[in-house]
Design a protein around this motif. Sequence first.
Motif, PDB file in Angstrom:
ATOM      1  N   LEU A  85       0.876  -1.167   0.000  1.00 45.82           N
ATOM      2  CA  LEU A  85       0.000   0.000   0.000  1.00 45.82           C
ATOM      3  C   LEU A  85       0.912   1.214   0.000  1.00 45.82           C
ATOM      4  CD1 LEU A  85      -1.900  -2.282   1.188  1.00 45.82           C
ATOM      5  CD2 LEU A  85      -3.185  -0.394   2.157  1.00 45.82           C
ATOM      6  N   VAL A  86       0.751   2.065  -1.013  1.00 42.14           N
ATOM      7  CA  VAL A  86       1.648   3.197  -1.196  1.00 42.14           C
ATOM      8  C   VAL A  86       0.887   4.501  -1.001  1.00 42.14           C
ATOM      9  CG1 VAL A  86       3.258   4.335  -2.780  1.00 42.14           C
ATOM     10  CG2 VAL A  86       2.971   1.839  -2.879  1.00 42.14           C
ATOM     11  N   SER A 120      -6.820  -3.364   6.415  1.00 46.16           N
ATOM     12  CA  SER A 120      -7.746  -4.392   6.908  1.00 46.16           C
ATOM     13  C   SER A 120      -8.864  -4.635   5.905  1.00 46.16           C
ATOM     14  CB  SER A 120      -8.344  -3.973   8.254  1.00 46.16           C
ATOM     15  OG  SER A 120      -7.354  -3.898   9.238  1.00 46.16           O
ATOM     16  N   CYS A 121      -9.412  -3.565   5.364  1.00 50.28           N
ATOM     17  CA  CYS A 121     -10.466  -3.705   4.349  1.00 50.28           C
ATOM     18  C   CYS A 121      -9.930  -4.423   3.117  1.00 50.28           C
ATOM     19  CB  CYS A 121     -11.010  -2.336   3.946  1.00 50.28           C
ATOM     20  SG  CYS A 121     -11.982  -1.525   5.212  1.00 50.28           S
ATOM     21  N   TYR A 122      -8.747  -4.041   2.684  1.00 53.22           N
ATOM     22  CA  TYR A 122      -8.172  -4.654   1.480  1.00 53.22           C
ATOM     23  C   TYR A 122      -7.961  -6.154   1.703  1.00 53.22           C
ATOM     24  CZ  TYR A 122      -5.389  -5.470  -2.646  1.00 53.22           C
ATOM     25  OH  TYR A 122      -4.943  -5.967  -3.846  1.00 53.22           O
ATOM     26  N   VAL A 123      -7.418  -6.512   2.857  1.00 54.54           N
ATOM     27  CA  VAL A 123      -7.167  -7.926   3.156  1.00 54.54           C
ATOM     28  C   VAL A 123      -8.479  -8.705   3.181  1.00 54.54           C
ATOM     29  CG1 VAL A 123      -6.393  -9.501   4.986  1.00 54.54           C
ATOM     30  CG2 VAL A 123      -4.980  -7.543   4.340  1.00 54.54           C
ATOM     31  N   MET A 124      -9.524  -8.131   3.765  1.00 55.22           N
ATOM     32  CA  MET A 124     -10.811  -8.823   3.806  1.00 55.22           C
ATOM     33  C   MET A 124     -11.403  -9.005   2.405  1.00 55.22           C
ATOM     34  SD  MET A 124     -12.703  -7.567   7.287  1.00 55.22           S
ATOM     35  CE  MET A 124     -12.385  -5.823   7.154  1.00 55.22           C
ATOM     36  N   PRO A 128      -6.780 -14.621   0.184  1.00 54.67           N
ATOM     37  CA  PRO A 128      -5.740 -14.442   1.193  1.00 54.67           C
ATOM     38  C   PRO A 128      -4.642 -13.490   0.710  1.00 54.67           C
ATOM     39  CG  PRO A 128      -5.307 -16.465   0.007  1.00 54.67           C
ATOM     40  CD  PRO A 128      -6.564 -15.844  -0.595  1.00 54.67           C
ATOM     41  N   VAL A 129      -4.241 -12.581   1.547  1.00 57.62           N
ATOM     42  CA  VAL A 129      -3.079 -11.730   1.320  1.00 57.62           C
ATOM     43  C   VAL A 129      -2.036 -12.203   2.328  1.00 57.62           C
ATOM     44  CG1 VAL A 129      -2.165  -9.380   1.449  1.00 57.62           C
ATOM     45  CG2 VAL A 129      -4.461  -9.769   0.540  1.00 57.62           C
TER      46      VAL A 129
END
Length: 162
Positions: A85-86, A120-124, A128-129
């Motif tokens: 994430l940049v 957290s939103c992106y991972v959800m 799987p990240v």
Amino acid sequence: MSTTDRQAERIGNSRRVAEEALKSGDDSPEFIETLTPKELGYLGEALACSYLEERGLEVVERQYRCREGEADIIAHDLDSDEIVLVEVKTRRASRSSAIDIYPEEAVDERKRLRYARIASCYVMEHYPVTSLRFDIIAITLLSGGAARITHVQDAFEWDAQR
């Protein structure tokens, strides 16, 4: 036309101006001074994407939005197999400025906490990240059309327990 439609149109216009400037090579100080803050931000993001791609990262998404906010760039570091994430910070250096400008200093504790919630939103959404990191790309547009790019890798830690 609704307010949302007008905002989307303005954002689209700002993005087009910045991307056309990048493609045409119009990086003259006079042109840079005419950019709105939004256009300057889009120009910085376009420069950051080019910078990341030149270094072997794959830009997955620009302006990822979720209920917690927006991440400027989501990239995949193919070497480390990390999602990155940049946060991009772009500033203009005035011709008369004798002091150095450090755009990366604008990423304060509040913004870091917000980025953790965005992560957290992106991972959800993209489970799987397996690995995630936060980078900052600071761009200072200098007189004469030059730019200074500072890439801070692993700029801060993410505690998923918060």
